[in-house]
Motif scaffolding. Structure first.
Motif, PDB file in Angstrom:
ATOM      1  N   PHE A 173      -9.419   0.381   1.358  1.00 32.11           N
ATOM      2  CA  PHE A 173      -7.992   0.611   1.132  1.00 32.11           C
ATOM      3  C   PHE A 173      -7.341   1.299   2.337  1.00 32.11           C
ATOM      4  O   PHE A 173      -6.222   0.975   2.739  1.00 32.11           O
ATOM      5  CB  PHE A 173      -7.813   1.449  -0.140  1.00 32.11           C
ATOM      6  CG  PHE A 173      -6.384   1.768  -0.483  1.00 32.11           C
ATOM      7  CD1 PHE A 173      -5.462   0.760  -0.714  1.00 32.11           C
ATOM      8  CD2 PHE A 173      -5.958   3.086  -0.589  1.00 32.11           C
ATOM      9  CE1 PHE A 173      -4.135   1.053  -1.031  1.00 32.11           C
ATOM     10  CE2 PHE A 173      -4.639   3.393  -0.920  1.00 32.11           C
ATOM     11  CZ  PHE A 173      -3.734   2.372  -1.133  1.00 32.11           C
ATOM     12  N   THR A 214       4.551  -0.815   0.123  1.00 34.62           N
ATOM     13  CA  THR A 214       4.232  -1.681  -1.015  1.00 34.62           C
ATOM     14  C   THR A 214       5.515  -2.222  -1.615  1.00 34.62           C
ATOM     15  O   THR A 214       6.322  -1.459  -2.149  1.00 34.62           O
ATOM     16  CB  THR A 214       3.473  -0.886  -2.098  1.00 34.62           C
ATOM     17  OG1 THR A 214       2.327  -0.289  -1.502  1.00 34.62           O
ATOM     18  CG2 THR A 214       3.041  -1.800  -3.239  1.00 34.62           C
ATOM     19  N   VAL A 271      -5.377  -1.558 -10.543  1.00 35.45           N
ATOM     20  CA  VAL A 271      -5.595  -2.472  -9.405  1.00 35.45           C
ATOM     21  C   VAL A 271      -6.581  -1.887  -8.378  1.00 35.45           C
ATOM     22  O   VAL A 271      -7.518  -2.572  -7.960  1.00 35.45           O
ATOM     23  CB  VAL A 271      -4.241  -2.819  -8.727  1.00 35.45           C
ATOM     24  CG1 VAL A 271      -4.453  -3.515  -7.390  1.00 35.45           C
ATOM     25  CG2 VAL A 271      -3.402  -3.695  -9.664  1.00 35.45           C
ATOM     26  N   LEU A 321      -1.824  -8.112  -3.715  1.00 32.55           N
ATOM     27  CA  LEU A 321      -3.019  -7.602  -4.409  1.00 32.55           C
ATOM     28  C   LEU A 321      -3.125  -8.322  -5.760  1.00 32.55           C
ATOM     29  O   LEU A 321      -2.202  -9.034  -6.157  1.00 32.55           O
ATOM     30  CB  LEU A 321      -2.911  -6.086  -4.618  1.00 32.55           C
ATOM     31  CG  LEU A 321      -2.611  -5.263  -3.368  1.00 32.55           C
ATOM     32  CD1 LEU A 321      -2.700  -3.768  -3.685  1.00 32.55           C
ATOM     33  CD2 LEU A 321      -3.569  -5.608  -2.219  1.00 32.55           C
ATOM     34  N   VAL A 346      -7.493  -9.414   1.346  1.00 33.64           N
ATOM     35  CA  VAL A 346      -8.088  -8.247   0.715  1.00 33.64           C
ATOM     36  C   VAL A 346      -9.037  -8.727  -0.375  1.00 33.64           C
ATOM     37  O   VAL A 346      -8.648  -9.492  -1.255  1.00 33.64           O
ATOM     38  CB  VAL A 346      -6.988  -7.368   0.082  1.00 33.64           C
ATOM     39  CG1 VAL A 346      -7.590  -6.114  -0.520  1.00 33.64           C
ATOM     40  CG2 VAL A 346      -5.961  -6.995   1.132  1.00 33.64           C
ATOM     41  N   MET A 362     -10.568  -3.093  -6.053  1.00 31.47           N
ATOM     42  CA  MET A 362     -10.524  -3.488  -4.645  1.00 31.47           C
ATOM     43  C   MET A 362     -11.877  -3.251  -3.991  1.00 31.47           C
ATOM     44  O   MET A 362     -12.414  -2.155  -4.027  1.00 31.47           O
ATOM     45  CB  MET A 362      -9.439  -2.674  -3.920  1.00 31.47           C
ATOM     46  CG  MET A 362      -9.064  -3.269  -2.578  1.00 31.47           C
ATOM     47  SD  MET A 362      -7.838  -2.284  -1.714  1.00 31.47           S
ATOM     48  CE  MET A 362      -6.380  -2.786  -2.536  1.00 31.47           C
ATOM     49  N   PHE A 365     -11.341  -8.520  -3.663  1.00 31.82           N
ATOM     50  CA  PHE A 365     -11.417  -7.808  -4.952  1.00 31.82           C
ATOM     51  C   PHE A 365     -12.694  -8.191  -5.689  1.00 31.82           C
ATOM     52  O   PHE A 365     -13.210  -9.299  -5.511  1.00 31.82           O
ATOM     53  CB  PHE A 365     -10.199  -8.162  -5.812  1.00 31.82           C
ATOM     54  CG  PHE A 365      -8.965  -7.427  -5.384  1.00 31.82           C
ATOM     55  CD1 PHE A 365      -8.645  -6.198  -5.948  1.00 31.82           C
ATOM     56  CD2 PHE A 365      -8.147  -7.935  -4.394  1.00 31.82           C
ATOM     57  CE1 PHE A 365      -7.529  -5.499  -5.520  1.00 31.82           C
ATOM     58  CE2 PHE A 365      -7.029  -7.249  -3.964  1.00 31.82           C
ATOM     59  CZ  PHE A 365      -6.718  -6.022  -4.534  1.00 31.82           C
TER      60      PHE A 365
END
Ligand code: AMP
Ligand code: GLY
Length: 428
Positions: free
Chosen positions: A310, A273, A302, A213, A327, A306, A329
């Protein structure tokens, strides 16, 4: 799908908020949650460390997925216990969580995987550790092997301070919390002190693949200018302007990917994570520590950036389906300012009434995450060291900072303190 989130901090509020936004999610449950989380999730009164209680709750709610926020239940085997009852869980098993609960294990794993980190030595005997510190020949970082709620690391600038640091950590470990450093005899890690600036990167892993991320920067010291005692984190920004795209790619390829691959090869796949705490040195990024979960307050900086769903990401991680996934952003910045209670991080005063502005008055670019809050006879009061985290988004960090602080100034409780320089060093 229904999702059950374990935990009650600002991090878990951000996780619940991000899940609740997803069209795939019907209902979010949180155990035990907090009054802020209650605005996006249904709360269940089960403590995060009550593993049997969590399994019973999952049996009763039958969620499609359980997301475990804090390290303590992970280290206690929450995911193993949930899996044994057939529940899909986002988070590592106790064996994989060892990357956080044993710093010596993490260091040895990094050596086997070739992950860049500070030179180190491990000692079981405090006297030997003291002798090694006194002859270290420069600044030395002394760490206790085990979970120590942020109290297990001392950066010593001289050999004499290093010796004292070993003594202090030995005394601390003698009265440490369950699941932490008190398990077995204490071990001490002496480490070369790295110079540079710190960055936090989260890698979402399905056990084999890892998706990074956007990077974030925590502010660990209590006061402006990085002065004062260490805390859980007083604020965060994301992304990190000083970190080049090339350095970020290096973190994925030399840290996250080899660590995940090594764990899988050793038969302890890591799902969840993987949080790399890094020092960006003149020689490139080096690992200070691994954590087995999202960071707090980095998560609050963070997740609001996004654009991707999620819940889809977390679900893909649980299913082993992250291969080739990216992913998306927003191309924006976020700043998160933590408002702490009087006395934090030493002697926290709780029970102070909190006055919040109307949610609508905050504007679309500002989010308020609860951490240490509680309801007492209908009144919102402070209930922990870190009380609230205010995140704002902007086209650049200056704008994000400005918006975050304008919201902070409209929140009131007795003794509130916060840093006024979150993101200032990052903007130069
Ligand atoms: P850790 O829990 O291992 O991340 O350590 C907590 C904090 O101590 C880090 O965020 C750093 O600020 C500092 N620290 C840890 N290890 C080192 C190191 N080898 N060199 C310099 N600072 C360190
Ligand atoms: N913010 C640092 C941590 O969550 O460990």
């Amino acid at each position: 799908m229904d999702v059950l989130v374990i935990g009650s901090g600002g991090r878990e509020h951000a996780i619940c908020w991000a899940l609740a936004k997803s069209p795939r999610v019907r209902r979010v449950y949180a155990a035990p949650g907090n009054p802020g989380i209650a605005t996006v999730a249904q709360l269940a009164p089960v403590a995060a460390n009550d593993i049997q209680g969590i399994v019973d709750l999952a049996d009763q709610l039958r969620p499609g997925m359980v997301v475990v926020g804090p390290e303590a239940p992970l280290a206690m085997g929450a995911v193993d216990a949930l899996a044994a009852r057939g529940h899909a869980a986002f988070g590592p098993t106790r064996a994989a969580a060892r990357i956080e609960w044993s710093k010596a294990f993490a260091k040895e794993l990094m050596m086997r995987a070739g992950v860049p980190t500070a030179r180190y030595e491990v000692y079981e005997d405090p006297e030997e550790a003291q002798a090694a510190a006194s002859s270290w020949g420069g600044p030395v970082v002394v760490k206790l092997d085990g979970l120590a709620a942020g109290k297990g690391v001392i950066v010593a600038d001289s050999p004499a301070d290093g010796v004292e640091a070993v003594r202090e950590l030995a005394a601390y470990s003698a009265q440490a919390a369950p699941g932490g450093a008190a398990h077995g005899a204490p071990r001490f890690i002496l480490e070369e002190k790295l110079e540079g600036y710190e960055v936090s990167v989260f890698g979402i892993s399905d056990g084999r693949h890892v998706v990074p991320l956007v990077p974030a920067q925590d502010h660990k010291r209590a006061y402006d200018g990085d002065e004062g005692p260490n805390t859980g984190g007083m604020g965060a920004v994301a992304p990190v302007p000083r970190l080049s795209a090339e350095e970020f790619a290096t973190i994925a390829s030399t840290v996250l990917e080899p660590a995940i691959r090594q764990l899988a090869d050793e038969g302890i796949p890591f799902v969840g994570t993987l949080f790399a705490g890094l020092m960006i040195t003149a020689e490139g990024p080096k690992v200070l520590e691994f954590n087995c979960r999202f960071g707090d307050p980095e998560t609050q900086a963070v997740l609001p950036l996004m654009r991707a769903d999620f819940a889809e990401l977390v679900e893909a991680a649980c299913r082993g389906g992250l291969d080739g996934m990216t992913v998306e952003f927003e191309r924006k910045y976020s700043a998160c300012v933590v408002m702490a209670a009087s006395g934090y991080p030493e002697r926290v005063v709780t029970g102070q009434p909190i006055v919040l502005p109307d949610a609508a008055a905050l504007g679309d670019d500002t989010l308020l995450f609860h951490a240490g809050t509680a309801l007492r006879e209908g009144q919102l009061v402070t209930a922990g060291g870190r009380v609230l985290a205010v995140t704002a988004i902007g086209d650049d960090l200056e704008e994000a900072r400005g918006r975050a602080y304008s919201a902070v100034h409209r929140i009131q409780f007795d003794g509130a303190h916060f840093r006024t320089d979150i993101g200032r060093a990052a903007t130069g």
